[in-house]
Design an enzyme around this catalytic site. Structure first.
Site, PDB file in Angstrom:
ATOM      1  N   LYS A   1     -19.924 -37.656  19.758  1.00 28.61           N
ATOM      2  CA  LYS A   1     -18.477 -37.593  19.561  1.00 28.61           C
ATOM      3  C   LYS A   1     -18.057 -38.249  18.234  1.00 28.61           C
ATOM      4  O   LYS A   1     -18.823 -39.015  17.632  1.00 28.61           O
ATOM      5  CB  LYS A   1     -17.769 -38.259  20.759  1.00 28.61           C
ATOM      6  CG  LYS A   1     -17.998 -37.503  22.086  1.00 28.61           C
ATOM      7  CD  LYS A   1     -17.200 -38.136  23.227  1.00 28.61           C
ATOM      8  CE  LYS A   1     -17.409 -37.376  24.523  1.00 28.61           C
ATOM      9  NZ  LYS A   1     -16.597 -37.945  25.652  1.00 28.61           N
TER      10      LYS A   1
ATOM     11  N   TYR B   1     -12.410 -28.901  26.992  1.00 32.61           N
ATOM     12  CA  TYR B   1     -12.097 -29.825  28.087  1.00 32.61           C
ATOM     13  C   TYR B   1     -11.005 -29.254  29.002  1.00 32.61           C
ATOM     14  O   TYR B   1     -10.264 -30.024  29.617  1.00 32.61           O
ATOM     15  CB  TYR B   1     -11.669 -31.180  27.524  1.00 32.61           C
ATOM     16  CG  TYR B   1     -12.823 -32.104  27.162  1.00 32.61           C
ATOM     17  CD1 TYR B   1     -13.763 -32.491  28.122  1.00 32.61           C
ATOM     18  CD2 TYR B   1     -12.975 -32.621  25.886  1.00 32.61           C
ATOM     19  CE1 TYR B   1     -14.812 -33.346  27.805  1.00 32.61           C
ATOM     20  CE2 TYR B   1     -14.022 -33.482  25.558  1.00 32.61           C
ATOM     21  CZ  TYR B   1     -14.936 -33.839  26.538  1.00 32.61           C
ATOM     22  OH  TYR B   1     -15.973 -34.697  26.236  1.00 32.61           O
TER      23      TYR B   1
ATOM     24  N   ASN C   1     -16.255 -42.734  23.874  1.00 33.23           N
ATOM     25  CA  ASN C   1     -17.493 -43.132  24.549  1.00 33.23           C
ATOM     26  C   ASN C   1     -18.746 -42.442  24.017  1.00 33.23           C
ATOM     27  O   ASN C   1     -19.722 -42.243  24.742  1.00 33.23           O
ATOM     28  CB  ASN C   1     -17.347 -42.972  26.072  1.00 33.23           C
ATOM     29  CG  ASN C   1     -17.089 -41.541  26.483  1.00 33.23           C
ATOM     30  OD1 ASN C   1     -17.012 -40.647  25.640  1.00 33.23           O
ATOM     31  ND2 ASN C   1     -16.972 -41.317  27.780  1.00 33.23           N
TER      32      ASN C   1
ATOM     33  N   HIS D   1     -21.012 -36.723  24.926  1.00 26.51           N
ATOM     34  CA  HIS D   1     -20.749 -35.839  26.058  1.00 26.51           C
ATOM     35  C   HIS D   1     -22.061 -35.230  26.519  1.00 26.51           C
ATOM     36  O   HIS D   1     -22.936 -34.950  25.701  1.00 26.51           O
ATOM     37  CB  HIS D   1     -19.800 -34.699  25.638  1.00 26.51           C
ATOM     38  CG  HIS D   1     -19.836 -33.545  26.612  1.00 26.51           C
ATOM     39  ND1 HIS D   1     -19.099 -33.535  27.760  1.00 26.51           N
ATOM     40  CD2 HIS D   1     -20.583 -32.414  26.624  1.00 26.51           C
ATOM     41  CE1 HIS D   1     -19.376 -32.413  28.432  1.00 26.51           C
ATOM     42  NE2 HIS D   1     -20.267 -31.725  27.762  1.00 26.51           N
TER      43      HIS D   1
ATOM     44  N   GLU E   1     -20.626 -24.320  28.456  1.00 20.22           N
ATOM     45  CA  GLU E   1     -20.494 -25.150  27.250  1.00 20.22           C
ATOM     46  C   GLU E   1     -21.433 -24.690  26.128  1.00 20.22           C
ATOM     47  O   GLU E   1     -21.068 -24.724  24.956  1.00 20.22           O
ATOM     48  CB  GLU E   1     -20.740 -26.610  27.607  1.00 20.22           C
ATOM     49  CG  GLU E   1     -19.621 -27.185  28.467  1.00 20.22           C
ATOM     50  CD  GLU E   1     -19.904 -28.575  29.005  1.00 20.22           C
ATOM     51  OE1 GLU E   1     -19.036 -29.109  29.718  1.00 20.22           O
ATOM     52  OE2 GLU E   1     -20.975 -29.131  28.705  1.00 20.22           O
TER      53      GLU E   1
HETATM   54  P1  ATP Z   1     -18.027 -35.994  29.233  1.00 20.70           P
HETATM   55  O1  ATP Z   1     -17.421 -34.826  29.994  1.00 20.70           O
HETATM   56  O2  ATP Z   1     -17.389 -36.208  27.872  1.00 20.70           O
HETATM   57  O3  ATP Z   1     -19.525 -35.916  29.183  1.00 20.70           O
HETATM   58  P2  ATP Z   1     -17.865 -37.606  31.607  1.00 20.70           P
HETATM   59  O4  ATP Z   1     -18.358 -36.391  32.315  1.00 20.70           O
HETATM   60  O5  ATP Z   1     -18.655 -38.875  31.765  1.00 20.70           O
HETATM   61  O6  ATP Z   1     -17.730 -37.333  30.050  1.00 20.70           O
HETATM   62  P3  ATP Z   1     -15.192 -36.892  32.396  1.00 20.70           P
HETATM   63  O7  ATP Z   1     -14.575 -37.385  33.653  1.00 20.70           O
HETATM   64  O8  ATP Z   1     -15.676 -35.479  32.338  1.00 20.70           O
HETATM   65  O9  ATP Z   1     -16.367 -37.912  31.997  1.00 20.70           O
HETATM   66  O10 ATP Z   1     -14.145 -37.140  31.222  1.00 20.70           O
HETATM   67  C1  ATP Z   1     -14.267 -36.468  29.986  1.00 20.70           C
HETATM   68  C2  ATP Z   1     -13.963 -37.428  28.869  1.00 20.70           C
HETATM   69  O11 ATP Z   1     -12.593 -37.788  28.948  1.00 20.70           O
HETATM   70  C3  ATP Z   1     -14.707 -38.761  28.946  1.00 20.70           C
HETATM   71  O12 ATP Z   1     -16.008 -38.720  28.407  1.00 20.70           O
HETATM   72  C4  ATP Z   1     -13.801 -39.644  28.118  1.00 20.70           C
HETATM   73  O13 ATP Z   1     -13.984 -39.417  26.710  1.00 20.70           O
HETATM   74  C5  ATP Z   1     -12.429 -39.146  28.542  1.00 20.70           C
HETATM   75  N1  ATP Z   1     -11.902 -39.892  29.693  1.00 20.70           N
HETATM   76  C6  ATP Z   1     -12.274 -39.777  30.982  1.00 20.70           C
HETATM   77  N2  ATP Z   1     -11.589 -40.603  31.770  1.00 20.70           N
HETATM   78  C7  ATP Z   1     -10.730 -41.256  30.948  1.00 20.70           C
HETATM   79  C8  ATP Z   1      -9.731 -42.274  31.130  1.00 20.70           C
HETATM   80  N3  ATP Z   1      -9.461 -42.765  32.344  1.00 20.70           N
HETATM   81  N4  ATP Z   1      -9.067 -42.704  30.034  1.00 20.70           N
HETATM   82  C9  ATP Z   1      -9.303 -42.214  28.816  1.00 20.70           C
HETATM   83  N5  ATP Z   1     -10.225 -41.262  28.562  1.00 20.70           N
HETATM   84  C10 ATP Z   1     -10.929 -40.801  29.603  1.00 20.70           C
HETATM   85 MG    MG Z   2     -17.459 -34.503  32.051  1.00 24.08          MG
END
Ligand code: ATP
Ligand code: MG
Length: 139
Positions: free
Chosen positions: A11, A51, A114, A117, A128
């Site tokens: 990211k 997303y 974070n 992804h 994806e």
């Molecule tokens: P990713 O899909 O990016 O691999 P993930 O599957 O661990 O991450 P998801 O629940 O799919 O988490 O959320 C997608 C992304 O949205 C997260 O990686 C993070 O960047 C952001 N995100 C998720 N939850 C929050 C939150 N509570 N506050 C801010 N950003 C969030």
């Molecule tokens: Mg996710």
């Protein structure tokens, strides 16, 4: 065990902080094979499409703004059980909850910024991968 392909994105936070090379070394050390890679700067609309499953959530606007804020590296990784193995190597979404030794523990700044992804299931991996790579680009 089965040979799988998964989509990962290093990211914009991790790219701008200079962690690209170190994160690719982690992929290598876990024996993921790179089958496609491209540096992209997503538009806001492209980030929203990627997303789309999170549309309507409180963090959607901020997340898609962040994901389109600078270069990101999209990659297709291949390996045995690659989808679940990558998720383990990434660590929990919130770096405060990520296990030691995971990419997010090392490199994530916050629950939003974070670092990485990874696809979370075979169906999402298929969507994806096709979102970023036409079949002709997959080695
Ligand atoms: P990713 O899909 O990016 O691999 P993930 O599957 O661990 O991450 P998801 O629940 O799919 O988490 O959320 C997608 C992304 O949205 C997260 O990686 C993070 O960047 C952001 N995100 C998720 N939850 C929050 C939150 N509570 N506050 C801010 N950003 C969030
Ligand atoms: Mg996710």
């Amino acid at each position: 065990m089965s040979l799988e392909r998964t989509l990962t994105i290093i990211k914009p936070d991790a790219i701008s902080a200079g962690h690209l090379g170190d994160i690719i070394k982690v992929f290598d050390s876990h024996r993921f094979k790179v089958v496609a890679a491209r540096l992209v700067k997503l538009s806001k609309a492209e980030a929203e499409g990627f997303y789309a499953v999170h549309r309507g959530k409180p963090f959607f606007e901020s997340l898609t703004h962040f994901m389109s804020s600078g270069p990101a590296m999209v990659m297709v990784l291949e390996g045995e059980s690659a989808i679940t193995r990558l998720r383990e190597v990434m660590g929990a979404t919130d770096p405060a909850k990520a296990a030691s030794g995971t990419i997010r523990k090392f490199y994530a700044e916050s629950v939003e910024r974070n670092a990485i992804h990874g696809s979370d299931a075979p169906e999402t991996a298929a969507f994806e991968i096709s979102y970023f790579f036409p079949g002709i680009e997959l080695q």
